[in-house]
Design an enzyme around this catalytic site. Structure first.
Site, mmCIF file in Angstrom:
data_model
loop_
_atom_site.group_PDB
_atom_site.id
_atom_site.type_symbol
_atom_site.label_atom_id
_atom_site.label_comp_id
_atom_site.label_asym_id
_atom_site.label_seq_id
_atom_site.Cartn_x
_atom_site.Cartn_y
_atom_site.Cartn_z
ATOM 1 N N THR A 1 0.390 -1.025 0.024
ATOM 2 C CA THR A 1 0.009 -0.087 0.297
ATOM 3 C C THR A 1 0.601 0.715 -0.259
ATOM 4 O OG1 THR A 1 -1.478 1.392 1.596
ATOM 5 C CG2 THR A 1 -0.025 0.230 2.467
ATOM 6 N N LYS B 1 -4.062 4.390 5.889
ATOM 7 C CA LYS B 1 -4.617 2.424 5.918
ATOM 8 C C LYS B 1 -3.156 2.050 6.914
ATOM 9 C CE LYS B 1 -5.876 1.225 1.448
ATOM 10 N NZ LYS B 1 -6.185 0.399 0.608
ATOM 11 N N ASP C 1 -7.665 -4.433 0.139
ATOM 12 C CA ASP C 1 -8.281 -3.137 -0.968
ATOM 13 C C ASP C 1 -10.137 -2.928 -0.188
ATOM 14 O OD1 ASP C 1 -8.580 -1.695 -3.991
ATOM 15 O OD2 ASP C 1 -9.874 -2.601 -3.989
ATOM 16 N N GLY D 1 -9.545 9.787 4.916
ATOM 17 C CA GLY D 1 -10.532 9.573 3.564
ATOM 18 C C GLY D 1 -12.279 10.106 4.363
ATOM 19 N N ASP E 1 -13.840 8.891 6.763
ATOM 20 C CA ASP E 1 -14.320 8.352 8.311
ATOM 21 C C ASP E 1 -15.025 10.317 8.912
ATOM 22 O OD1 ASP E 1 -13.693 6.171 9.171
ATOM 23 O OD2 ASP E 1 -10.703 7.265 9.091
HETATM 24 P P1 ITT Z 1 -3.590 1.945 -2.136
HETATM 25 O O1 ITT Z 1 -3.578 0.804 -3.086
HETATM 26 O O2 ITT Z 1 -2.104 2.102 -2.126
HETATM 27 O O3 ITT Z 1 -3.639 0.174 -0.778
HETATM 28 P P2 ITT Z 1 -6.157 3.430 -2.025
HETATM 29 O O4 ITT Z 1 -6.100 4.652 -0.889
HETATM 30 O O5 ITT Z 1 -5.460 4.013 -3.547
HETATM 31 O O6 ITT Z 1 -4.248 2.447 -1.307
HETATM 32 P P3 ITT Z 1 -7.675 1.633 -2.042
HETATM 33 O O7 ITT Z 1 -8.150 1.723 -4.255
HETATM 34 O O8 ITT Z 1 -8.289 0.536 -1.388
HETATM 35 O O9 ITT Z 1 -6.737 2.664 -2.008
HETATM 36 O O10 ITT Z 1 -8.836 2.735 -1.206
HETATM 37 C C1 ITT Z 1 -9.242 3.019 -1.097
HETATM 38 C C2 ITT Z 1 -9.853 4.429 -0.295
HETATM 39 O O11 ITT Z 1 -11.260 3.828 0.243
HETATM 40 C C3 ITT Z 1 -9.287 4.960 0.308
HETATM 41 O O12 ITT Z 1 -8.318 5.701 -0.660
HETATM 42 C C4 ITT Z 1 -10.598 6.065 1.265
HETATM 43 O O13 ITT Z 1 -10.652 7.352 0.562
HETATM 44 C C5 ITT Z 1 -11.707 4.600 1.230
HETATM 45 N N1 ITT Z 1 -11.143 3.991 3.082
HETATM 46 C C6 ITT Z 1 -11.080 2.956 2.913
HETATM 47 N N2 ITT Z 1 -11.189 2.658 4.015
HETATM 48 C C7 ITT Z 1 -11.298 3.600 5.047
HETATM 49 C C8 ITT Z 1 -11.078 3.963 5.985
HETATM 50 O O14 ITT Z 1 -10.847 3.454 7.235
HETATM 51 N N3 ITT Z 1 -12.074 5.439 6.519
HETATM 52 C C9 ITT Z 1 -12.119 5.907 5.115
HETATM 53 N N4 ITT Z 1 -12.175 5.896 4.305
HETATM 54 C C10 ITT Z 1 -11.472 4.893 3.769
#
Ligand code: ITT
Length: 200
Positions: A8, A13, A71, A155, A157
């Site tokens: 990641t 995260k 993801d 994000g 939250d």
């Molecule tokens: P990696 O692929 O590098 O892991 P990313 O941010 O691009 O990072 P994702 O494609 O899985 O990852 O997108 C997940 C998105 O969903 C993240 O950027 C947040 O906007 C949202 N998200 C996921 N978990 C969350 C949480 O616990 N609280 C708030 N928003 C969350």
């Protein structure tokens, strides 16, 4: 100390993953920690499972090690489960979360009570160098709030309201969010599977 890579680039995260898995004597390192942040990962799946597997496999192939990936995203029922797998890219990767969150609040201007239902979904994938892969999924149900509230987490939250707690996940202390969150649930399930398979 044994080291496990988490594929990641999202620091929010990574922080939660370290908190959730703390105390097992393993060091969890990010792509940046391993100088792998520039590896191209083509996240072209249409499900959380597909994208988690793509991320974990890409890095497992390069490093020859067991790799974890997360993801995740927000499904808003009133918006036909958008932004879903596109949560990070929603309205543009570089758009601030204040803008994304307020856009969703505005979209739900006419939605009342149960119509505001939403969930966070998290799929954790574990890819092994031999190509084998396992996944676990965790979800948490909530509602879209009427305004951003809270400073914790990241994000979406600040708009993810938990009716039974009377607050958003951004208002919960990190350890409380991790106990009930999509990520906490998926990671705990993965940890148990890896223990069962004697990989940890
Ligand atoms: P990696 O692929 O590098 O892991 P990313 O941010 O691009 O990072 P994702 O494609 O899985 O990852 O997108 C997940 C998105 O969903 C993240 O950027 C947040 O906007 C949202 N998200 C996921 N978990 C969350 C949480 O616990 N609280 C708030 N928003 C969350």
């Amino acid at each position: 100390m044994r080291k496990i890579i988490v594929a990641t680039g999202n620091e929010g995260k990574m922080k939660e993953i370290r908190q959730i898995l703390a105390g097992d004597g393993i060091e969890y390192v990010s792509l940046k920690d391993e100088n792998l942040q520039d590896v191209e990962i083509v996240e072209d799946g249409t499900t959380f499972e597909e994208n988690a597997v793509i991320k974990a496999r890409t890095i497992a192939e390069i490093t020859g090690q067991m790799v974890l990936a997360d993801d995740s995203g927000l499904e808003v029922d009133y918006m036909d489960k958008a932004p879903g797998v596109y949560s990070a890219r929603f309205l543009g990767e570089d758009t601030s979360y204040t803008v994304k969150n307020n856009y969703i609040i505005d979209k739900l201007a006419q939605a009342k009570g149960e119509e505001r239902s939403a969930r966070f979904v998290c799929v954790i994938a574990c890819a092994f160098p031999d190509g084998k892969v396992i996944t676990t999924r965790g979800t948490i149900e909530g509602q879209i709030g009427y305004e951003e509230k809270g400073e914790n987490g990241f994000g979406y939250d600040p708009i993810f309201f938990l009716p039974e707690r009377g607050c958003t996940t951004a208002e919960l202390p990190p350890e409380e969010k991790n106990k009930i969150s999509h990520r906490g649930r998926a990671l705990t399930a993965m940890y148990e599977k890896l223990k069962e398979e004697k990989v940890l």
